[in-house]
Design an enzyme around this catalytic site. Structure first.
Site, short mmCIF file in Angstrom:
data_model
loop_
_atom_site.label_atom_id
_atom_site.label_comp_id
_atom_site.label_asym_id
_atom_site.label_seq_id
_atom_site.Cartn_x
_atom_site.Cartn_y
_atom_site.Cartn_z
CD GLU A 1 47.73 13.24 73.23
OE1 GLU A 1 47.22 13.14 74.36
OE2 GLU A 1 47.23 13.91 72.30
CD GLU B 1 48.68 19.56 75.38
OE1 GLU B 1 47.91 20.22 76.12
OE2 GLU B 1 48.46 18.39 75.06
#
Length: 291
Positions: free
Chosen positions: A166, A161
């Site tokens: 974010e 990932e």
């Protein structure tokens, strides 16, 4: 109030636009050529309506992290040169509710929030290159927007990932995160190389930072992954270190792209925020080394 303020600032930038790209508005210019690199993919979202179904599909329902939102396709649309993902406060029965269930997805009687998550899984994936995503995030409490990639064909986190971006609120502090994760010898437990940057210093330098579009970038080679915001390097991960317990390296395999807006969980409780919460993506551009 913040959304209205951003809108008013955007209206006041016509003079800026006359001389170049406004940081408050979508960029309608053609992708810039990069020396030694070839543009292999670009999604400009320059249409009105739903995202291109040949590129994007949708996640549906409650998905992960005990987040509050029910994902649905209705909350993602293209308008005025952007993909807009809306987090909405709305109440209706949970269609997968099971009385007495201990699973967080099925134990909730009601859906209280909705949002959208779009992805290129099974349609587009890439191995190495420069990824540039220009986006404007809503920094309201409860907001958890992300730009990220996953590998296919293996269980998480061994699939790998990469979180180009974010935004959420660890310990209540509004923070930008840039992360890379891979597998460990414990199932579903990742090894993380994570960098967190509070947005307060950005806002100290530029009070209008939350109202502007920013470029999140990844430079991914067979040696490293480097993650940037507005050309500021946040995170460097060496691929010599991203080895799963079985000896495989997920970042020597293609990854697909996800764009989503989660609500709650790490983003904190959105109950007192103004809705809709909007996450706007201006473009996705991917370059690879020219042959």
């Amino acid at each position: 109030m913040k959304t209205l303020l951003c809108f008013l600032i955007c209206l006041s930038t016509s003079t800026i636009q006359a001389f170049g790209i406004s940081p408050y508005a979508p960029d309608f210019s053609k992708p810039k050529p990069l020396a030694g690199m070839k543009l292999v993919f670009n999604e400009e979202f320059n249409k009105n309506g739903k995202p291109d179904s040949c590129i994007w599909s949708y996640e549906n329902g409650f998905k992960r992290n005990q987040e509050l939102q029910w994902y649905q396709s209705d909350n993602a649309y293209c308008r005025n040169g952007c993909l807009i993902i809306e987090g909405r406060k709305e109440s209706r029965p949970n269609p997968i509710y099971k009385e007495g269930s201990s699973d967080w997805r099925t134990s909730r009687k009601e859906i209280q929030y909705t949002s959208a998550s779009i992805q290129t899984a099974g349609k587009k994936s890439w191995l190495f290159g420069r990824f540039e995503i220009r986006a404007r995030i809503d920094t309201a409490t409860g907001s958890w927007p992300a730009i990220w990639t996953l590998g296919s064909g293996r269980e998480w986190p061994s699939c790998g990932e990469i979180d180009l971006m974010e935004f959420y609120r660890p310990q209540g502090i509004p923070t930008i995160l840039a992360n890379v994760a891979w597998g460990t010898d414990v199932r579903y437990k990742a090894k993380w190389n994570s960098v967190r940057k509070a947005i307060a210093p950005f806002i100290t330098k530029d009070k209008n930072w939350p109202c502007k579009f920013h470029v999140w970038r990844m430079d991914w080679t067979k040696e490293y992954i480097k993650l940037y915001i507005d050309d500021i390097l946040l995170n460097t991960t060496l691929l010599s270190e991203t080895i799963n317990p079985d000896g495989s390296n997920p970042f020597l395999q293609p990854q697909y792209l996800l764009l989503n807006l989660a609500l709650g969980s790490n983003g904190r409780d959105p109950a007192n925020s103004i809705f809709p919460i909007k996450y706007e993506v201006d473009y996705v551009r991917i370059y690879q080394q020219a042959q």
